[in-house]
Write a protein that holds these residues in place. Sequence first.
Motif, mmCIF file in Angstrom:
data_model
loop_
_atom_site.group_PDB
_atom_site.id
_atom_site.type_symbol
_atom_site.label_atom_id
_atom_site.label_comp_id
_atom_site.label_asym_id
_atom_site.label_seq_id
_atom_site.Cartn_x
_atom_site.Cartn_y
_atom_site.Cartn_z
ATOM 1 N N MET A 1 -0.745 10.872 13.389
ATOM 2 C CA MET A 1 0.190 9.650 13.578
ATOM 3 C C MET A 1 0.570 9.175 12.136
ATOM 4 O O MET A 1 -0.421 8.880 11.219
ATOM 5 C CB MET A 1 -0.752 8.545 14.306
ATOM 6 C CG MET A 1 0.254 7.304 14.308
ATOM 7 S SD MET A 1 -0.815 5.882 15.381
ATOM 8 C CE MET A 1 -1.136 6.611 16.882
ATOM 9 N N GLN A 2 1.851 8.812 12.043
ATOM 10 C CA GLN A 2 2.294 8.538 10.584
ATOM 11 C C GLN A 2 1.787 7.009 10.458
ATOM 12 O O GLN A 2 2.125 6.170 11.343
ATOM 13 C CB GLN A 2 3.733 8.553 10.752
ATOM 14 C CG GLN A 2 4.449 8.221 9.494
ATOM 15 C CD GLN A 2 5.986 8.316 9.319
ATOM 16 O OE1 GLN A 2 6.435 8.586 10.563
ATOM 17 N NE2 GLN A 2 6.573 7.941 8.199
ATOM 18 N N SER A 3 1.193 6.730 9.179
ATOM 19 C CA SER A 3 0.888 5.455 8.899
ATOM 20 C C SER A 3 1.816 4.670 8.678
ATOM 21 O O SER A 3 3.028 5.104 8.222
ATOM 22 C CB SER A 3 -0.055 5.510 7.547
ATOM 23 O OG SER A 3 0.407 6.279 6.702
ATOM 24 N N ARG A 4 1.987 3.379 8.912
ATOM 25 C CA ARG A 4 2.782 2.309 8.703
ATOM 26 C C ARG A 4 2.844 1.714 7.365
ATOM 27 O O ARG A 4 1.719 1.408 6.838
ATOM 28 C CB ARG A 4 2.924 1.257 9.652
ATOM 29 C CG ARG A 4 4.345 0.520 9.951
ATOM 30 C CD ARG A 4 4.340 -0.335 11.044
ATOM 31 N NE ARG A 4 3.499 -1.686 10.925
ATOM 32 C CZ ARG A 4 2.932 -2.455 11.830
ATOM 33 N NH1 ARG A 4 3.417 -2.165 13.031
ATOM 34 N NH2 ARG A 4 2.477 -3.656 11.491
ATOM 35 N N ALA A 5 4.060 1.556 6.465
ATOM 36 C CA ALA A 5 3.889 0.927 5.166
ATOM 37 C C ALA A 5 3.492 -0.590 5.557
ATOM 38 O O ALA A 5 3.609 -1.176 6.327
ATOM 39 C CB ALA A 5 5.348 0.947 4.669
ATOM 40 N N MET A 6 2.515 -0.978 4.324
ATOM 41 C CA MET A 6 2.187 -2.142 4.245
ATOM 42 C C MET A 6 3.379 -3.295 4.154
ATOM 43 O O MET A 6 4.476 -3.081 3.724
ATOM 44 C CB MET A 6 1.164 -2.301 3.078
ATOM 45 C CG MET A 6 0.584 -3.628 2.917
ATOM 46 S SD MET A 6 -0.607 -3.829 1.526
ATOM 47 C CE MET A 6 -1.818 -2.675 1.946
ATOM 48 N N THR A 7 3.358 -4.155 4.919
ATOM 49 C CA THR A 7 4.261 -5.435 4.800
ATOM 50 C C THR A 7 4.178 -6.285 3.617
ATOM 51 O O THR A 7 2.996 -6.593 3.246
ATOM 52 C CB THR A 7 4.128 -6.377 6.028
ATOM 53 O OG1 THR A 7 4.041 -5.460 7.177
ATOM 54 C CG2 THR A 7 4.942 -7.488 6.295
ATOM 55 N N LEU A 8 5.116 -6.268 2.932
ATOM 56 C CA LEU A 8 5.278 -7.060 1.678
ATOM 57 C C LEU A 8 5.280 -8.520 1.868
ATOM 58 O O LEU A 8 5.862 -8.965 2.933
ATOM 59 C CB LEU A 8 6.598 -6.721 0.995
ATOM 60 C CG LEU A 8 6.977 -7.548 -0.339
ATOM 61 C CD1 LEU A 8 5.845 -6.966 -1.288
ATOM 62 C CD2 LEU A 8 8.342 -7.176 -0.661
ATOM 63 N N SER A 9 4.596 -9.338 1.240
ATOM 64 C CA SER A 9 4.286 -10.701 1.294
ATOM 65 C C SER A 9 4.677 -11.451 -0.071
ATOM 66 O O SER A 9 4.108 -10.977 -1.065
ATOM 67 C CB SER A 9 2.897 -11.142 1.762
ATOM 68 O OG SER A 9 2.931 -12.607 1.614
ATOM 69 N N LEU A 10 5.663 -12.371 -0.190
ATOM 70 C CA LEU A 10 6.251 -12.959 -1.293
ATOM 71 C C LEU A 10 5.905 -14.367 -1.161
ATOM 72 O O LEU A 10 6.340 -15.130 -0.400
ATOM 73 C CB LEU A 10 7.764 -12.575 -1.272
ATOM 74 C CG LEU A 10 7.960 -11.383 -1.809
ATOM 75 C CD1 LEU A 10 9.370 -10.923 -2.022
ATOM 76 C CD2 LEU A 10 7.309 -10.503 -3.165
ATOM 77 N N THR A 11 5.456 -14.887 -2.121
ATOM 78 C CA THR A 11 5.063 -16.715 -2.365
ATOM 79 C C THR A 11 6.481 -17.274 -2.919
ATOM 80 O O THR A 11 7.279 -16.410 -3.552
ATOM 81 C CB THR A 11 3.981 -16.850 -3.141
ATOM 82 O OG1 THR A 11 4.214 -16.351 -4.587
ATOM 83 C CG2 THR A 11 2.853 -16.239 -2.743
ATOM 84 N N GLU A 12 6.692 -18.367 -2.808
ATOM 85 C CA GLU A 12 7.594 -19.350 -3.522
ATOM 86 C C GLU A 12 7.680 -18.900 -5.055
ATOM 87 O O GLU A 12 8.805 -18.520 -5.682
ATOM 88 C CB GLU A 12 7.426 -20.565 -3.310
ATOM 89 C CG GLU A 12 7.808 -21.089 -2.072
ATOM 90 C CD GLU A 12 9.070 -21.023 -1.649
ATOM 91 O OE1 GLU A 12 9.784 -21.803 -2.127
ATOM 92 O OE2 GLU A 12 9.501 -20.332 -0.902
ATOM 93 N N SER A 13 6.541 -18.827 -6.046
ATOM 94 C CA SER A 13 6.508 -18.544 -7.189
ATOM 95 C C SER A 13 6.990 -16.963 -7.429
ATOM 96 O O SER A 13 7.905 -16.899 -8.478
ATOM 97 C CB SER A 13 5.128 -18.526 -7.996
ATOM 98 O OG SER A 13 4.344 -17.688 -7.168
#
Length: 207
Positions: free
Chosen positions: A1-13
Amino acid sequence: MQSRAMTLSLTESQVAELLEWDALIEEMEKAMIAFSAGEVTQPARVLHEVKPHGGYFGPMPAVSKDAMGIKLVNFYPGNAGTGIPTHLALIVLCKPETGEPMAIIEGELITEMRTAAVSAVATRPLAGPDAKVLAILGTGTQAGSHVQALRHVRDFTEVRVWGRTPDKAKTFAKEHGCNAMDAEDAVRGADVVVTATSSQTPVLQGA
């Protein structure tokens, strides 16, 4: 099974470090052209009242062949003066080909800058190339963003500002290199006028 890329998280800064006015204005122009050409599905915003807390919840989805996402906007007027913003936003981007979540982004700054960037896009064809005087009616967040954005599309030699509270107008003028004055004087002879106020009564009268 192909692994899913990590979801990027961006803060206001992090958004503040990455988002630039010139690039944003160009991208907003492309987005507006695509929307006008029918290449973007973007339903009208619907606000849902949050009883009994006096707030409003506004989901704002949009889909194109290259992008898919939703901005979740919360508007809580009662937050004014509490240290919590009256407008809060979170953006979720997904991969249109598969639906996979790509990024979760804090959206207050993006909302603030995007709104002013759209005005900058409109200013380029609507204001003469020799426009030199900008009048801003309002002293809030959007007023400040509009001063910054419009300076990227015109070389203003004078920026005037009016606010309902004179002390706030003076503070705004000092922070943004403007001249504080009453509304009539601010708009008289101005080449570009921006109404960035939540006033419930007219601040501009007919000629």
